[in-house]
Design an enzyme around this catalytic site. Structure first.
Site: not given
Ligand code: SAH
Ligand code: SF4
Length: 334
Positions: A82, A96, A103, A153-154, A185, A208-210, A284
């Site tokens: 996508e 994007c 991934c 993907g990463e 990212s 992506s810290l989270h 989401n």
């Molecule tokens: N793999 C990389 C690039 C993907 S970026 C990474 O993880 O940074 C996509 C972003 O959307 C990331 O910050 C990811 O953590 C976030 N994301 C993943 N699932 C999500 C969801 N269900 N709702 C909102 N953001 C989400």
């Molecule tokens: Fe892959 Fe990024 Fe999703 Fe984690 S948040 S599974 S690294 S796409």
């Protein structure tokens, strides 16, 4: 790939220039329109190189018309990816793109992670996502302002191809976009991040810290078991020091999980530098997991704590919610 074709026929420099002009600047729609090459060469090109490595499988536009999502079939893999185009009120168009099918990292809250790994994309497959939208925008007299590697993907686990893509984006005779318009990212692959910086990457970085602690992070993000939070912070602070550039942190806000005020206070303590920015992302919901989105009020309270401690934040707009714009949701249905 076009570079193979150029090599095979040992094409002189001016033919390459003509190609770059037609493909990347004039944004031709197919090889028929490539008039600056003589007919015989054009015919060979037509027979040997498909105009795009991708096929459109589905196209969705949000009700507000500010977000467009394309589901592409990657011909080589017969699998789906996508890309999402966002049009902001200030006129910017941000694209994007995906760098993989699915991934391998497997973060628990992520739709793409749930798909598992379906293969790395080549640079041409990444560029063809961009080309599709450039051609589309041209018809509306619009341009791309930013490209973000935030789709499926990463990026740092497909470093060579991502790096090559960045070279094509920033090449003056190709897409000629400044690296500063690119954002990569990552979920936190430290050695690969250092490698990217060593290669000369000076675009924007989002992480992506989270979660604010090692314990929480490794529970939901498998990468954290390999690369510790403290080392990640250190590597990023070194990048900030080296480049004097702000790093962004993505922080997905999940109700009662990581959105408490004590989580915000823990984040504040994590960093020495203040040349950082937090992007709070309303979660989401995805199928098969019981996580819920934090309330708007909770998100604002969280952000205020960051702000009071010198860390600016923004709340990511939930654009294109109605078309499942969180990456991985559409491809998952396929
Ligand atoms: N793999 C990389 C690039 C993907 S970026 C990474 O993880 O940074 C996509 C972003 O959307 C990331 O910050 C990811 O953590 C976030 N994301 C993943 N699932 C999500 C969801 N269900 N709702 C909102 N953001 C989400
Ligand atoms: Fe892959 Fe990024 Fe999703 Fe984690 S948040 S599974 S690294 S796409």
């Amino acid at each position: 790939m076009i570079s193979d074709f150029i090599q095979k026929y040992n094409l002189p420099n001016f033919r390459i220039k003509q190609f770059n002009q037609a493909f990347y600047h004039d944004l031709i729609e197919n090889w028929e329109d490539f008039f600056t090459w003589p007919k015989d060469l054009r015919e060979k090109l037509k027979q040997e190189i498909p105009f795009s490595t991708l096929e459109i499988a589905r196209s969705l536009t949000s009700a507000k018309k500010d977000t467009m999502k394309i589901l592409f079939k990657v011909k080589r893999l017969d699998k789906y990816i996508e890309s999402v185009l966002m049009h902001f009120a200030d006129g910017r168009n941000t694209l994007c793109i995906s760098c993989m099918v699915g991934c391998p990292v497997g973060c628990k809250f992520c739709a793409t992670g749930k798909l598992g790994f379906g293969g790395n994309l080549t640079s041409q497959e990444m560029i063809d996502q961009i080309m599709y939208f450039l051609r589309l925008l041209k018809k509306e007299n619009q341009k791309l302002s930013n490209i973000v590697f935030m789709g499926m993907g990463e990026p740092l686990l497909n470093l060579d191809n991502v790096w090559e893509t960045m070279q094509i984006i920033s090449h003056p005779e190709k897409l000629a976009m400044s690296m500063r318009k690119i954002t990569v990212s990552t979920s936190g692959y430290i050695p690969q991040f250092k490698e990217l910086v060593e290669r000369g990457y000076r675009g924007r970085v989002a992480v992506s810290l989270h979660f604010p602690t090692q314990e929480m992070r490794e529970k939901y993000m498998p990468v954290a078991k390999i690369y510790q939070l403290s080392n990640l912070v250190k590597a990023l602070e070194e990048f900030v020091e080296l480049t004097n550039k702000r790093v962004s942190f993505e922080y997905v806000m999940i109700k009662d999980l990581n959105d408490r005020q004590e989580d915000a206070r823990a984040l504040v303590k994590l960093f020495h530098t203040r040349l950082i920015h937090f992007n709070l992302i309303p979660y989401n919901p995805i199928k098969g997991e019981n996580f819920q989105r934090s309330s708007r009020e909770q998100i604002e309270k969280f952000g205020e704590i960051l702000q009071q401690n010198g860390i600016p934040y923004s709340v990511r707009l939930t654009m294109g919610d109605d078309i499942g714009a969180a990456c991985g949701q559409l491809a998952g249905e396929k």
